[in-house]
Design a protein around this motif. Structure first.
Motif, PDB file in Angstrom:
ATOM      1  N   VAL A  42       1.953  19.588   1.404  1.00  0.00           N
ATOM      2  CA  VAL A  42       0.578  20.070   2.139  1.00  0.00           C
ATOM      3  C   VAL A  42      -0.417  18.960   2.359  1.00  0.00           C
ATOM      4  N   ASP A  43      -0.767  18.887   3.472  1.00  0.00           N
ATOM      5  CA  ASP A  43      -2.011  17.924   3.759  1.00  0.00           C
ATOM      6  C   ASP A  43      -2.976  18.493   4.714  1.00  0.00           C
ATOM      7  N   VAL A  44      -4.287  18.248   4.540  1.00  0.00           N
ATOM      8  CA  VAL A  44      -5.405  18.680   5.310  1.00  0.00           C
ATOM      9  C   VAL A  44      -5.245  18.146   6.790  1.00  0.00           C
ATOM     10  N   LEU A  45      -4.730  16.975   6.971  1.00  0.00           N
ATOM     11  CA  LEU A  45      -4.692  16.187   8.217  1.00  0.00           C
ATOM     12  C   LEU A  45      -3.562  16.719   9.056  1.00  0.00           C
ATOM     13  N   ASP A  46      -3.842  16.594  10.295  1.00  0.00           N
ATOM     14  CA  ASP A  46      -2.495  17.025  11.180  1.00  0.00           C
ATOM     15  C   ASP A  46      -1.332  16.250  11.235  1.00  0.00           C
ATOM     16  N   ASN A  47      -1.576  15.144  10.623  1.00  0.00           N
ATOM     17  CA  ASN A  47      -0.110  14.025  10.513  1.00  0.00           C
ATOM     18  C   ASN A  47      -0.228  13.532   9.182  1.00  0.00           C
ATOM     19  N   ILE A  48       1.071  13.072   8.952  1.00  0.00           N
ATOM     20  CA  ILE A  48       1.063  12.370   7.956  1.00  0.00           C
ATOM     21  C   ILE A  48       0.667  11.030   7.724  1.00  0.00           C
ATOM     22  N   GLY A  49       0.572  10.614   6.507  1.00  0.00           N
ATOM     23  CA  GLY A  49      -0.019   9.036   6.451  1.00  0.00           C
ATOM     24  C   GLY A  49      -1.562   8.990   5.670  1.00  0.00           C
ATOM     25  N   GLY A  50      -2.098   9.974   5.734  1.00  0.00           N
ATOM     26  CA  GLY A  50      -3.428   9.810   5.009  1.00  0.00           C
ATOM     27  C   GLY A  50      -4.379   8.897   5.787  1.00  0.00           C
ATOM     28  N   GLN A  51      -5.315   8.126   5.009  1.00  0.00           N
ATOM     29  CA  GLN A  51      -6.233   7.306   5.510  1.00  0.00           C
ATOM     30  C   GLN A  51      -5.443   6.054   6.349  1.00  0.00           C
ATOM     31  N   CYS A  52      -4.459   5.643   5.855  1.00  0.00           N
ATOM     32  CA  CYS A  52      -3.569   4.721   6.538  1.00  0.00           C
ATOM     33  C   CYS A  52      -3.245   4.722   7.910  1.00  0.00           C
ATOM     34  N   ALA A  53      -2.949   6.336   8.179  1.00  0.00           N
ATOM     35  CA  ALA A  53      -2.533   6.537   9.635  1.00  0.00           C
ATOM     36  C   ALA A  53      -3.800   6.989  10.191  1.00  0.00           C
ATOM     37  N   ALA A  54      -4.856   7.932   9.604  1.00  0.00           N
ATOM     38  CA  ALA A  54      -6.207   8.446  10.419  1.00  0.00           C
ATOM     39  C   ALA A  54      -7.438   7.314  10.755  1.00  0.00           C
ATOM     40  N   LEU A  55      -7.304   6.439   9.603  1.00  0.00           N
ATOM     41  CA  LEU A  55      -8.439   5.354   9.837  1.00  0.00           C
ATOM     42  C   LEU A  55      -8.235   4.142  10.246  1.00  0.00           C
ATOM     43  N   TYR A  56      -7.146   3.396   9.590  1.00  0.00           N
ATOM     44  CA  TYR A  56      -6.787   2.137   9.935  1.00  0.00           C
ATOM     45  C   TYR A  56      -5.351   1.897  10.106  1.00  0.00           C
ATOM     46  N   PRO A  57      -4.514   2.262  10.934  1.00  0.00           N
ATOM     47  CA  PRO A  57      -3.425   2.202  11.258  1.00  0.00           C
ATOM     48  C   PRO A  57      -2.935   0.473  11.704  1.00  0.00           C
ATOM     49  N   GLU A  58      -4.024  -0.208  12.156  1.00  0.00           N
ATOM     50  CA  GLU A  58      -3.647  -1.453  12.653  1.00  0.00           C
ATOM     51  C   GLU A  58      -4.143  -2.653  11.697  1.00  0.00           C
ATOM     52  N   LYS A  59      -4.529  -2.046  10.451  1.00  0.00           N
ATOM     53  CA  LYS A  59      -5.191  -2.715   9.385  1.00  0.00           C
ATOM     54  C   LYS A  59      -4.096  -3.374   8.506  1.00  0.00           C
ATOM     55  N   PRO A  60      -4.029  -4.815   8.396  1.00  0.00           N
ATOM     56  CA  PRO A  60      -2.967  -5.375   7.583  1.00  0.00           C
ATOM     57  C   PRO A  60      -3.162  -5.190   6.334  1.00  0.00           C
ATOM     58  N   ILE A  61      -2.082  -4.796   5.330  1.00  0.00           N
ATOM     59  CA  ILE A  61      -2.074  -4.669   3.902  1.00  0.00           C
ATOM     60  C   ILE A  61      -1.231  -5.847   3.414  1.00  0.00           C
ATOM     61  N   PHE A  62      -1.931  -6.625   2.615  1.00  0.00           N
ATOM     62  CA  PHE A  62      -1.226  -7.679   1.902  1.00  0.00           C
ATOM     63  C   PHE A  62      -0.531  -7.639   0.465  1.00  0.00           C
ATOM     64  N   ASP A  63      -0.677  -6.516  -0.107  1.00  0.00           N
ATOM     65  CA  ASP A  63      -0.251  -6.629  -1.597  1.00  0.00           C
ATOM     66  C   ASP A  63       0.795  -5.502  -1.792  1.00  0.00           C
ATOM     67  N   ILE A  64       1.721  -5.170  -0.734  1.00  0.00           N
ATOM     68  CA  ILE A  64       2.951  -4.309  -0.881  1.00  0.00           C
ATOM     69  C   ILE A  64       3.875  -5.218  -1.120  1.00  0.00           C
ATOM     70  N   PRO A  65       4.678  -5.120  -2.016  1.00  0.00           N
ATOM     71  CA  PRO A  65       5.616  -5.914  -2.599  1.00  0.00           C
ATOM     72  C   PRO A  65       6.692  -6.262  -1.265  1.00  0.00           C
ATOM     73  N   ALA A  66       7.102  -7.429  -1.246  1.00  0.00           N
ATOM     74  CA  ALA A  66       8.118  -7.796  -0.288  1.00  0.00           C
ATOM     75  C   ALA A  66       7.716  -7.840   1.360  1.00  0.00           C
ATOM     76  N   HIS A  67       6.337  -7.614   1.428  1.00  0.00           N
ATOM     77  CA  HIS A  67       5.728  -7.639   2.634  1.00  0.00           C
ATOM     78  C   HIS A  67       4.427  -8.539   2.489  1.00  0.00           C
ATOM     79  N   PRO A  68       4.734  -9.588   2.852  1.00  0.00           N
ATOM     80  CA  PRO A  68       3.553 -10.560   2.893  1.00  0.00           C
ATOM     81  C   PRO A  68       2.239 -10.114   3.849  1.00  0.00           C
ATOM     82  N   SER A  69       2.759  -9.361   4.635  1.00  0.00           N
ATOM     83  CA  SER A  69       1.481  -8.333   5.727  1.00  0.00           C
ATOM     84  C   SER A  69       2.265  -7.502   6.263  1.00  0.00           C
ATOM     85  N   VAL A  70       1.660  -6.396   6.133  1.00  0.00           N
ATOM     86  CA  VAL A  70       2.272  -4.956   7.044  1.00  0.00           C
ATOM     87  C   VAL A  70       1.038  -4.122   7.351  1.00  0.00           C
ATOM     88  N   LEU A  71       1.045  -3.544   8.560  1.00  0.00           N
ATOM     89  CA  LEU A  71       0.084  -2.830   9.055  1.00  0.00           C
ATOM     90  C   LEU A  71       0.326  -1.382   8.442  1.00  0.00           C
TER      91      LEU A  71
END
Length: 343
Positions: free
Chosen positions: A36-65
């Motif tokens: 269950v999620d209050v948003l209309d799509n999955i992904g939380g803030q990652c999808a709703a607020l900053y889908p094109e923002k790079p994340i640098f501390d996910i293992p095996a991903h030097p950078s991932v949007l």
């Protein structure tokens, strides 16, 4: 209320990255999930607020949007066929006579589950709006609180207000596509990572960003048409002595943080610490038997609010709840390399 009652092993509240990985970890143990999620799509803030923002501390991903991370997590849980109930909030949680949990959502959906897994992040969220007259008329056309597609700002005159990570990160990023970027902050020091602050100053020294400090937002200039939506032409700012200036602007991005609310979760009898849920970090268990929490919503000593920390908490909780979902069964731990993905 709907007539049908959905019965499942685990109810996962929150469809952000940690919620999705909770579904995966449960799936690896043959624990079926409804989400269950209050948003209309999955992904939380990652999808709703900053889908094109790079994340640098996910293992095996030097950078991932952020948006790409959600896509990968969505693919990862597909084999387990989770059932999503989106655009709704769990408003009631009670025990059934046989000891299961019964949840009712704001849309009348009823779900019964052996365990409840709360991965609600900071809860429902919305922007902290600046106190500007006529602001509402410009929202959605010239004033935005999140950046979802950087390309939409190409060639635009952008004014960013705020001094935190979001303001600085987007100023740096949008300087590559916008016609101009001006950053309004009430003081010269920014509350962000030192590397980001240094990069911001480099761009300011090179004339690619203008730092408008110490100033704060004062008024909006433009056509605030009711039918067509406001068209911004300028942002008025004031210094500490009351002096004002008007910045040419097509877009205003106020980044003053998010107002978050756990909503009904706060009334479920869970031990709380400053709007977060206290858990046993070795199991994810709350003080209420059968309810677990993981991700930013939970608290314990030395807790780090990182996505990767939430991933580990999801794994701990999935293993800890196994005996509640399958009473009497013994769980023999196996690595995914030997167990594979259960059919």
């Amino acid at each position: 209320m709907t007539d049908a009652i959905h019965r499942t092993d685990a109810l996962v509240i929150g469809a952000g990255p940690v919620g999705l990985f909770t579904v995966f970890q449960c799936g690896m143990l043959r624990i079926k999930c409804h989400v269950v999620d209050v948003l209309d799509n999955i992904g939380g803030q990652c999808a709703a607020l900053y889908p094109e923002k790079p994340i640098f501390d996910i293992p095996a991903h030097p950078s991932v949007l952020a948006g790409d991370l959600i896509d990968k997590l969505s693919q990862q849980v597909e084999p387990f066929a989770p059932v999503y109930h989106l655009g709704q909030q769990v408003i009631g949680l009670t025990r059934t006579e046989d000891g299961r949990w019964r949840a009712e959502t704001s849309k009348g959906t009823v779900i019964e589950a052996a365990v409840v897994m709360i991965a609600a992040g900071a809860g429902a969220f919305g922007p902290n709006r600046p106190p500007l007259k006529g602001l509402e008329a410009y929202e959605g056309t010239s004033v935005f609180y999140y950046v979802t597609r950087r390309e939409e700002y190409r060639g635009k005159k952008v004014v960013i207000a705020g001094g935190g990570d979001s303001a600085v990160d987007w100023a740096i990023s949008l300087s590559e596509v916008a016609a101009s970027v001006q950053v309004v902050h009430r003081r010269a020091k920014f509350r962000c990572a030192p590397e980001s602050a240094a990069r911001l100053q480099e761009l300011a020294d090179a004339g690619k960003i203008e730092l408008v400090v110490p100033y704060q937002l004062s008024a909006l200039h433009g056509d605030n048409g009711v039918l067509t939506g406001g068209v911004l032409t300028g942002v008025e700012v004031a210094d500490l002595d009351g002096g004002t200036r008007v910045l040419d602007a097509d877009v205003l991005l106020p980044f003053f943080g998010l107002a978050t609310d756990l909503g009904p979760i706060a009334g479920w009898g869970l031990a709380m610490e400053r709007s977060t849920i206290t858990i046993d970090p070795t199991t994810g268990a709350t003080n209420v038997p059968g309810i677990f929490a993981m991700g930013d919503v939970c608290h314990y000593p030395h807790k780090l609010k990182l996505i990767l920390t939430g991933f580990a908490e999801a794994a701990q909780a999935a293993h800890a709840c196994y005996s509640l979902v399958f009473p009497g069964e013994v769980l023999h731990f196996q690595h995914s390399t030997s167990a594979g993905v259960p059919a």
